[in-house]
Write a protein that holds these residues in place. Structure first.
Motif, PDB file in Angstrom:
ATOM      1  N   GLY A 292      30.800 -45.402  82.753  1.00 43.29           N
ATOM      2  CA  GLY A 292      31.547 -45.052  83.857  1.00 43.29           C
ATOM      3  C   GLY A 292      30.647 -44.300  84.838  1.00 43.29           C
ATOM      4  O   GLY A 292      29.693 -43.296  84.596  1.00 43.29           O
TER       5      GLY A 292
ATOM      6  N   ILE B 225      33.347 -48.710  86.826  1.00 43.25           N
ATOM      7  CA  ILE B 225      33.093 -48.922  85.240  1.00 43.25           C
ATOM      8  C   ILE B 225      32.470 -50.285  85.265  1.00 43.25           C
ATOM      9  O   ILE B 225      32.919 -51.465  85.601  1.00 43.25           O
ATOM     10  CB  ILE B 225      34.259 -49.048  84.536  1.00 43.25           C
TER      11      ILE B 225
ATOM     12  N   PRO C 190      36.165 -44.591  80.774  1.00 47.15           N
ATOM     13  CA  PRO C 190      35.101 -45.296  80.115  1.00 47.15           C
ATOM     14  C   PRO C 190      34.619 -45.061  78.820  1.00 47.15           C
ATOM     15  O   PRO C 190      33.713 -45.768  78.198  1.00 47.15           O
ATOM     16  CB  PRO C 190      34.093 -44.671  81.139  1.00 47.15           C
TER      17      PRO C 190
END
Length: 311
Positions: A92, A71, A52
């Motif tokens: 994330g 994500i 992420p």
């Protein structure tokens, strides 16, 4: 930056030091040591934390024995000399049996709302509901930014009607680019939402059904609004391009007409200034006749061009 939160029985959000069960671990542009601490404490794969942080990472849903990774693209706004710029960044969301983890490369207002205890019915240990609440806030943020873009488009349209300047055109281009980013991110988030709903790993309670329904309603509304605004701004850009081109043509016609009108006196004076015999040469009224001819023919040319709307 590594921060750990946990809500008490009354729902008050406290910042703690240990990786307790039911806590929310927030990573914002973390250092390697901070990321490694979370990986070691939660037992999740390294990719769950580091993926992420890549701003080019696409929204996706991934399941592992140690937890779930979601994500999604979250919108944010930046201020610069040319105005506001809207963009998206990966966030994330990691759900394990003990912890709830969020990872992002920048600080987000969406998450600060929960950290400051301003989110209604927020509990760090209700991990599934926390996921839905984040998704709901993200959808609301998209809608809020889209309304801001719509208002800014109207303001730029009014400014362009008064004065065609490059600055307003560039701002419209930035807004169009932002809408393209939003449309791409919303479509990618849509597939993640479908996976979240279908996965049995996220327990869904009856009281969360209404929240989940709101997520889908506002998410689809944001997709429709982004598509509509993108079509509108494309039409406006084409219209303003045609207007600018038309204005350039008008200026060129005006300058050409002025050149024709002003060239007639020059041509007549050039004829009477030659070293050859010309009418009224040596006569007292010759100069007056030459001036009269200049004014008459110039006026005739001006009238003809004015009738053809060259002025």
């Amino acid at each position: 930056m590594l921060t750990i939160y946990r809500t008490d029985a009354s729902g008050h959000v406290d910042e703690i030091e240990d990786f307790d069960k039911g806590s929310w671990i927030q990573l914002v542009n973390p250092t390697k040591d901070e990321a490694d601490q979370v990986i070691e404490a939660s037992g999740i794969p390294e990719d769950f934390v580091y993926d992420p942080l890549d701003i080019e990472e696409k929204p996706r849903f991934e399941k592992d024995d140690e937890g779930l990774l979601m994500i999604i693209d979250v919108p944010y706004v930046e201020e610069d000399d040319t105005g506001r710029t809207y963009n998206t960044i990966p966030l994330g969301i990691i759900v394990t049996g003990r912890h709830f983890i969020t990872v992002c490369s920048r600080d987000l207002d969406v998450l600060n709302l929960f950290a400051n205890g301003k989110a209604r019915l927020f509990r760090t240990n209700y991990r599934s509901r926390f996921v839905f609440q984040i998704l709901h806030r993200v959808s609301m943020t998209y809608l809020r930014f889209l309304r801001q873009i719509d208002r800014r488009m109207d303001e730029l349209e009014q400014e362009l009607q008064r004065s065609m300047r490059n600055q307003e055109i560039f701002q419209l281009m930035n807004l169009q680019k932002s809408l393209v980013y939003f449309m791409t991110s919303l479509k990618a988030n849509d597939s993640v939402l479908d996976r979240i709903v279908k996965t049995p790993s996220l327990e869904k309670h009856e009281e969360d059904e209404e929240l989940l329904e709101d997520v889908f309603v506002e998410h689809r509304q944001a997709m429709e609004m982004a598509s509509i605004y993108n079509d509108i701004i494309s039409i406006k850009m084409e219209a303003f391009g045609s207007i600018i081109s038309n204005n350039v043509n008008f200026v060129m016609k005006f300058l050409a007409s002025i050149t024709i009108v002003l060239s007639i006196p020059t041509m007549i004076s050039g004829i009477f200034g030659m070293n050859v015999q010309v009418p009224w040469e040596g006569q007292p009224f010759g100069f007056i006749m030459a001036i009269t001819m200049m004014i008459g023919f110039s006026g005739l040319a001006f009238y003809i061009l004015w009738r053809k709307r060259y002025f």
